[in-house]
Design an enzyme around this catalytic site. Structure first.
Site, mmCIF file in Angstrom:
data_model
loop_
_atom_site.group_PDB
_atom_site.id
_atom_site.type_symbol
_atom_site.label_atom_id
_atom_site.label_comp_id
_atom_site.label_asym_id
_atom_site.label_seq_id
_atom_site.Cartn_x
_atom_site.Cartn_y
_atom_site.Cartn_z
ATOM 1 C CG ASP A 58 -1.753 1.239 1.404
ATOM 2 O OD1 ASP A 58 -2.605 1.517 0.451
ATOM 3 O OD2 ASP A 58 -1.544 2.172 2.275
ATOM 4 C CD GLU A 131 -3.515 -1.948 -1.341
ATOM 5 O OE1 GLU A 131 -3.645 -0.753 -1.624
ATOM 6 O OE2 GLU A 131 -3.815 -2.709 -0.168
#
Length: 240
Positions: A58, A131
């Site tokens: 992320d 992610e």
């Protein structure tokens, strides 16, 4: 993690064909594709899930998108923040992962696959794994290949976002209009919250001048508010 040869071959081919990256440590890629529920179901053979890699990925995703936008646009900070938010939101990431075929490779428990309350939960699993894969590439090969993966799969959405104007935050637009026209701010209220922790569904209303102007539903409270504001703008004919 005990990985058999068949599984290794399956994920090695997926990485080469779809991810576009050859892992030095294939295990870290398989971990990136492993949801916590799978670990709970296979404790004797699997001990690592993808949540820490998701956390790392992320941050790398946000950095790469920030870097791209800073170098390729001359817009002010506020707009850049809105562009970035549109590019890295769950729906955008889930779409990218689905396009690469993540659904067939994300390792989740049988229970989650069979009882996930429709496609919403799987989209969250795909976004989380996407992610996590970014994080895995970053750890395995550094920032450059991780950024290249992001540029191939997320950055192409930028032109569509600009064309559709989906980067613009309807909550900000509604607030500006309500404050300027009525001298008051819109008020949001949570109407309903359903589903398990990993697959919440929110229903939110927004009132303007004491009257319901829109209702929105989404997998996050923030997005439900955004959808409610978007409907309110249409109801109130703002900008028309």
């Amino acid at each position: 993690m005990n990985i058999n040869k068949e599984t290794e071959a399956k994920y090695e081919k997926f990485a080469a064909d779809k991810i576009g990256y050859k892992f030095n440590d294939l295990g870290i890629f398989i971990t990136a594709m492993t949801h916590r529920s799978y670990v709970n179901e296979h404790r004797s053979s699997t001990h690592r899930h993808n949540e820490r890699l998701e956390f790392l990925g992320d941050a790398v995703l946000e950095m790469a998108i920030t870097d791209y936008l800073f170098k390729n646009t001359s817009d002010a900070e506020g707009k850049l923040t809105a562009y970035r938010a549109a590019l890295v939101k769950t729906d955008s990431i889930a779409d990218a992962g689905a396009k690469l075929g993540f659904e067939d490779y994300v390792r989740v428990s049988k229970g989650e696959r069979q009882n996930n309350n429709g496609p919403r939960a799987m989209r969250v699993f795909i976004a989380d794994a996407f992610e996590a894969v970014i994080g895995a590439i970053y750890l395995d090969g550094g920032y450059t290949p991780a950024a290249e993966f992001i540029y191939r799969n997320i950055v192409p959405k930028y032109e569509k976002i600009m064309e559709q104007g989906s980067w613009y935050d309807p909550k900000s637009n509604l607030q500006e209009w309500s404050q300027g026209t009525l001298g008051q701010q819109p008020k949001y209220r949570l109407l309903d919250e359903t589903g398990p922790d990993h697959d919440k569904w929110f229903r939110v209303e927004v009132k303007v001048d004491g009257k319901r102007a829109g209702v929105g539903e989404a997998s996050s409270k923030q997005e439900a508010e955004r959808q409610a504001a978007k409907k309110a703008l249409t109801t109130l004919k703002v900008g028309k």
